[in-house]
Design a protein around this motif. Structure first.
Motif, PDB file in Angstrom:
ATOM      1  N   VAL A   1      46.570  38.626  37.160  1.00 31.69           N
ATOM      2  CA  VAL A   1      45.649  39.735  37.449  1.00 31.69           C
ATOM      3  C   VAL A   1      46.180  40.937  36.686  1.00 31.69           C
ATOM      4  O   VAL A   1      46.909  41.784  37.234  1.00 31.69           O
ATOM      5  N   PHE A   2      45.853  40.988  35.411  1.00 29.46           N
ATOM      6  CA  PHE A   2      46.324  42.073  34.559  1.00 29.46           C
ATOM      7  C   PHE A   2      45.298  43.204  34.475  1.00 29.46           C
ATOM      8  O   PHE A   2      45.495  44.158  33.716  1.00 29.46           O
ATOM      9  N   PHE A   3      44.196  43.078  35.246  1.00 32.28           N
ATOM     10  CA  PHE A   3      43.191  44.132  35.293  1.00 32.28           C
ATOM     11  C   PHE A   3      42.950  44.510  36.749  1.00 32.28           C
ATOM     12  O   PHE A   3      42.987  43.657  37.651  1.00 32.28           O
ATOM     13  N   ASP A   4      42.754  45.786  36.965  1.00 31.77           N
ATOM     14  CA  ASP A   4      42.425  46.295  38.296  1.00 31.77           C
ATOM     15  C   ASP A   4      40.926  46.565  38.356  1.00 31.77           C
ATOM     16  O   ASP A   4      40.383  47.297  37.505  1.00 31.77           O
ATOM     17  N   LYS A   5      40.284  45.981  39.371  1.00 31.27           N
ATOM     18  CA  LYS A   5      38.834  46.160  39.543  1.00 31.27           C
ATOM     19  C   LYS A   5      38.580  47.328  40.490  1.00 31.27           C
ATOM     20  O   LYS A   5      39.123  47.394  41.594  1.00 31.27           O
ATOM     21  N   GLU A   6      37.748  48.257  40.037  1.00 19.95           N
ATOM     22  CA  GLU A   6      37.394  49.417  40.843  1.00 19.95           C
ATOM     23  C   GLU A   6      35.919  49.715  40.657  1.00 19.95           C
ATOM     24  O   GLU A   6      35.355  49.477  39.581  1.00 19.95           O
ATOM     25  N   SER A   7      35.344  50.249  41.700  1.00 23.75           N
ATOM     26  CA  SER A   7      33.957  50.726  41.589  1.00 23.75           C
ATOM     27  C   SER A   7      33.980  52.105  40.983  1.00 23.75           C
ATOM     28  O   SER A   7      34.834  52.945  41.322  1.00 23.75           O
ATOM     29  N   VAL A   8      33.050  52.342  40.088  1.00 27.70           N
ATOM     30  CA  VAL A   8      32.966  53.670  39.470  1.00 27.70           C
ATOM     31  C   VAL A   8      32.385  54.633  40.479  1.00 27.70           C
ATOM     32  O   VAL A   8      31.319  54.388  41.070  1.00 27.70           O
ATOM     33  N   LYS A   9      33.117  55.736  40.705  1.00 28.23           N
ATOM     34  CA  LYS A   9      32.700  56.729  41.690  1.00 28.23           C
ATOM     35  C   LYS A   9      31.891  57.835  41.039  1.00 28.23           C
ATOM     36  O   LYS A   9      32.089  58.183  39.876  1.00 28.23           O
ATOM     37  N   ASP A  10      30.994  58.337  41.840  1.00 26.13           N
ATOM     38  CA  ASP A  10      30.138  59.436  41.370  1.00 26.13           C
ATOM     39  C   ASP A  10      30.984  60.707  41.308  1.00 26.13           C
ATOM     40  O   ASP A  10      31.552  61.130  42.320  1.00 26.13           O
ATOM     41  N   PRO A  11      31.072  61.363  40.150  1.00 27.40           N
ATOM     42  CA  PRO A  11      31.908  62.563  40.059  1.00 27.40           C
ATOM     43  C   PRO A  11      31.332  63.744  40.850  1.00 27.40           C
ATOM     44  O   PRO A  11      32.073  64.659  41.224  1.00 27.40           O
TER      45      PRO A  11
END
Length: 930
Positions: A11-21
């Motif tokens: 798991v060399f990538f971190d999954k994140e949801s893009v947050k509304d700025p």
């Protein structure tokens, strides 16, 4: 089972949801209905906010910058089907419809320029080739803006060549025709060669666009679905990726490359920064995908997998629901889903990935990963060290040492050496030390340790290979290596090393002290330059003289005359002559301490070749010849040796004192007498004869040297007077010479002979009679002179009186200057000299003095003046007499100066002439009478 299942998963990538700025904490949602997407301006830094992602809805194109503030503009009246954002230019190419039917239009947008607030559309042209209606399936644009390819569902490909942003600078042609829909297009640029890869459902083609005829090559009979092809970056040689349902193929322009057995129905393929991203259907029994089967049922999961093809591992794998597209931008992957959400896959930093691999002891993979990530040498060295430690703990010492070798230059060598000092690990330590020397990072201790390892292992072949290696291959401390080899008994190796690296001192020391090879050592010295040959002969000359006397003597002769280093056989034909360099032969004499024969040969050679050799050479040779002379019993040979010794003395090259001592030590009479005479030691000559009671030689010496030293006669008389033997003959000869030259007072002679009982009155009778007669004669002569001087004085007084009282008559008829008859006017002096007036004025320095008598008069006047100046010395005489130890000498000195003489001045009576004039007259008169 698929091959990729054997690959390790990470798991060399971190999954994140893009947050509304704007609305913190909430997910960012995209507008619904997206049908096409792309990303552009790759390789932009993560903080840059210039390059947007591109979205489409209902004829509108949405621009999504990094700030996530959506912007849109109306591109088509109906819909947009395809987008292509160039990575190196702010150029967007779109395909869409402005009216119903099959009539796709291509529009080129310049995103940096605005037209009424919207991007500037620089070109619009129909996409359909000819008049045949067909749908656009895919689109690709070259980064140099000179090529654009459009694929269609009918199997044709249209190529636009020239400036794609302008109509008049480009032309369009149909490049490819077929029956199978086009599913992928990619341009490949390597150097000046441009290729176009064309993928269909069934085949893969490659066109060479750099050649005018655009030749094509069919690479494979396997195709792929739509959006399942891509192009690797230049680090992977820009290969064309075709993701089939069973395998993933990589293609070069002229052949198919490697393939990977990644099965599963492929929905999407991307390449970004060395990673290949595949989106597949995650179903137990996937069906064969058709051209347009991009839709998935709600019950099916989609599996997104990121592969590292170089290092052969899966960097990330996770299921997703309803993915529309995956875009690579701002250093990350952005996953767009149908429900409007957007996820970002952020790659972990290199150090974090390495730590994950370290925890699983996957060091080989960590090394490969670090290299692909271009980790610096320090980072790689640390990985090698950890890998080496891991293998060491496992007991794999051979593998561990190979990893430690890769840390050389970064890791302190002592860290490794301490681990392998055990005797069982000596071969591993040897390998490490060899590598350390090959990289020129070894110090003296490392060299010592390596050579000790060789000697412990008794590995002569490795040892020879090490010491015979060229300097460009192995660097080590030569002196340390020689010491170690010598201590270990490898003398031949040590000698080879010393000779190869011109360690002359070590070479000779080993040859003489260890190998006892004296002849070879002598030959070696003969090949050295002069300075080194000289110094080594001074150091080892005694040893060589003891064992190789003839050869050593020969070499010393060369050193002290005209030394030329001996060359190899090939070089002897053309000897090089430079300035003559000669050693001081006197400095080598101690070498011959126990070799008298060789020393004599050496010295005789030196005085023959170099007549101006140092005095020490002649002195030593003189000593040798005198020694041989003293011990020689054969008369003839003794004469030869005597002549040879005298030759050295006559050469004037010996030191006088040393030569005299040598002659006296060996009782060499001829040499002693010669040196006495040379040094003007005449008394020593006579004393020598006296010691040897050579009476005749004593008298002869007096006759020969008596003129230089008159005291010799007195000493000879005293010598004979002390002898009790009958020496009347010799005494008579001495007295005769003393009497003739008046060398001694008679009284002293009588007193001297009074001590000899054999010397009767008859011996000195003749001497005394002659002496008395001469003295009587001398008395008569003195009395006669006294009477004469008295008469002359009376006469002078009479003349002075006459000059004072009577007139002087001048009867001269000729001038004493020019000898011409006198004529008036003339000048006359009382000294009877007469001159013409003009002659007198021309030659006279003073009117009161006669030019003829003036020089003699001045001498007399100067003598009187000096005596007059010295008369007034009473005080000085008194002080000097008191302070002197010998008052008689002081008085005698002053008597000699005339200080005590009575001076009578004849003065004129009152009213007469001045005293100076009277003195002048007296002098003139004296001159005249003389």
């Amino acid at each position: 089972m698929a091959a990729f299942l054997q690959w390790r998963r990470f798991v060399f990538f971190d999954k994140e949801s893009v947050k509304d700025p704007v609305d913190n904490g909430k997910n960012f949602y995209l507008p619904s209905g997206i049908s096409a997407s792309d990303s552009g301006r790759g390789h932009i830094c993560h903080y840059s906010a210039l390059t947007p992602s591109l979205l489409h809805m209902d004829g509108q194109i949405w621009l999504l910058p990094r700030s996530l503030k959506l912007e849109s503009f109306q591109a088509y009246k109906l819909r947009v089907t395809h987008l292509y954002q160039l990575k190196q230019h702010s150029i967007l190419v779109s395909v869409g419809q402005d009216e119903e039917g099959i009539n796709p239009l291509v529009k080129v947008w310049n995103l940096d320029k605005k037209d009424s607030g919207n991007p500037l559309c620089t070109r619009i042209f129909p996409a359909i080739p000819g008049n045949k209606p067909t749908e656009v399936s895919c689109l690709s644009v070259h980064e140099n803006l000179n090529f654009m390819a459009i694929g269609f569902t009918d199997g044709s490909v249209v190529l636009t060549k020239g400036d794609i942003t302008r109509d008049r600078h480009s032309k369009t042609l149909t490049l490819h025709e077929g029956t199978c829909p086009i599913t992928g297009l990619s341009f490949r640029q390597v150097s000046k060669v441009t290729h176009l890869f064309v993928a269909t459902l069934e085949k893969v083609h490659c066109y060479t666009l750099s050649i005018k005829e655009y030749p094509s090559l069919e690479l494979d009979t396997h195709g792929c679905a739509l959006r399942c092809s891509s192009l690797t970056d230049p680090s992977q040689d820009s290969q064309f990726i075709v993701a089939g349902d069973e395998c993933v193929y990589l293609y070069q322009p002229d052949e198919r490359g490697p393939c990977f057995a990644f099965d599963g129905q492929k929905l999407l393929s991307h390449w970004y920064r060395g990673y290949m991203l595949l989106l597949t259907k995650d179903a137990k029994s996937p069906s064969k995908a058709g051209f347009a089967s991009r839709e998935t049922s709600p019950s099916e999961k989609q599996l997104l997998t990121i592969y590292d093809l170089d290092n052969k591992f899966i960097a990330y794998s996770a299921p997703f629901d309803d993915i529309i597209d995956v875009l690579a931008e701002w250093g990350s992957f952005y996953v767009l889903t149908r429900d409007g959400k957007m996820f970002v896959l952020q790659e972990k930093d290199t150090q974090t990935k390495l730590e994950m691999l370290f925890k699983k002891n996957l060091f080989v993979m960590a090394i490969n990963l670090a290299k692909s990530q271009h980790l610096d040498s320090d980072g790689l060295s640390e990985i090698f060290r950890q890998y080496g430690d891991h293998l060491y703990l496992k007991g794999d010492h051979d593998g561990a040492i190979q990893q430690y070798i890769r840390t050389i230059g970064k890791l302190e060598p002592s860290y490794v050496i301490r681990k392998f000092l055990d005797a069982q690990r000596i071969h591993n330590l040897t390998a490490y030390l060899q590598a350390l020397h090959r990289q020129s990072l070894a110090n003296a201790d490392h060299t010592t340790l390596l050579l000790n390892c060789y000697t412990k292992l008794k590995d002569s072949s490795k040892l020879e290979e090490f010491i015979k290696s060229s300097e460009s291959e192995v660097h080590f401390d030569v002196e340390i290596a020689i010491k170690v080899l010598r201590q270990a008994g490898y003398h031949s190796h040590a000698v080879f090393l010393a000779e190869k690296h011109t360690q002359h001192e070590w070479y000779l020391k080993i040859q003489l002290e260890d190998l006892k090879n004296y002849q070879e050592a002598l030959r070696y010295i003969g090949r050295l330059p002069f300075d080194q040959a000289e110094s080594n002969m001074k150091r080892y000359g005694k040893t060589l003289m003891h064992h190789v006397p003839d050869g050593t003597t020969s070499l010393l002769k060369d050193l002290c005359t005209d030394y030329q280093p001996k060359r190899e056989t090939a070089d002897r034909e053309t000897p090089q002559r430079g300035l003559e360099i000669k050693a001081n032969s006197e400095e080598f004499i101690p070498i011959f301490a126990n070799n008298r024969r060789e020393l004599k040969a050496f010295l005789e050679h030196m005085i023959e070749v170099e007549p101006f050799s140092p005095a020490g050479v002649y002195d030593t040779l003189l000593e040798l010849r005198l020694h041989d002379w003293a011990h020689e019993e054969e008369p003839e040979q003794k004469k030869v040796l005597q002549a040879a010794a005298l030759f050295l003395l006559h050469s004037d090259n010996t030191v006088f004192d040393k030569a005299l001592v040598l002659c006296q030590m060996h009782n060499f009479k001829e040499g002693v007498l010669y040196l006495y005479e040379k040094g003007k030691l005449y008394q020593q000559i006579m004393h020598y004869h006296m010691q040897n009671e050579e009476y005749g030689k004593v008298v002869e010496a007096c006759k020969r040297y008596g003129d230089q030293e008159v005291c010799l006669w007195e000493q000879a008389l005293g010598y004979f007077a002390r002898k009790e033997e009958d020496c009347k003959e010799y005494i008579s000869q001495v007295l005769q010479h003393i009497d003739q030259n008046n060398l001694m007072p008679p009284l002293l002679v009588v007193q001297t002979l009074a001590h000899n009982s054999t010397a009767t009155l008859s011996v000195i009778k003749d001497y005394l009679v002659n002496k008395l007669q001469r003295e009587s004669q001398q008395i008569e002569d003195d009395e006669r002179k006294i009477r004469q001087y008295r008469e002359e004085t009376a006469h002078l007084r009479t003349e002075i009186q006459d000059l004072r009282t009577s007139a002087k008559i001048f009867q001269k008829t000729k001038c004493n200057m020019c000898s011409s008859p006198l004529e008036l006017p003339s000048v006359h002096f009382l000294c009877s000299h007469s001159f013409h007036q003009h002659c007198f004025e021309s030659y006279a320095d003073s009117e009161a003095e006669c030019p003829t008598c003036m020089p003699e008069n001045r001498k007399v006047m100067d003598m009187l003046r000096v005596q007059d100046q010295k008369r007034d010395l009473h005080d000085h005489f008194t002080r000097q007499l008191r302070s002197s130890n010998d008052g008689f000498s002081v008085v005698a000195d002053y008597f000699g100066r005339g200080v005590f003489n009575k001076l009578t001045l004849v003065t004129d009576p009152p009213g007469g002439r001045a005293a100076g004039s009277l003195e002048t007259d007296l002098l003139i008169h004296t001159k005249r009478n003389s």
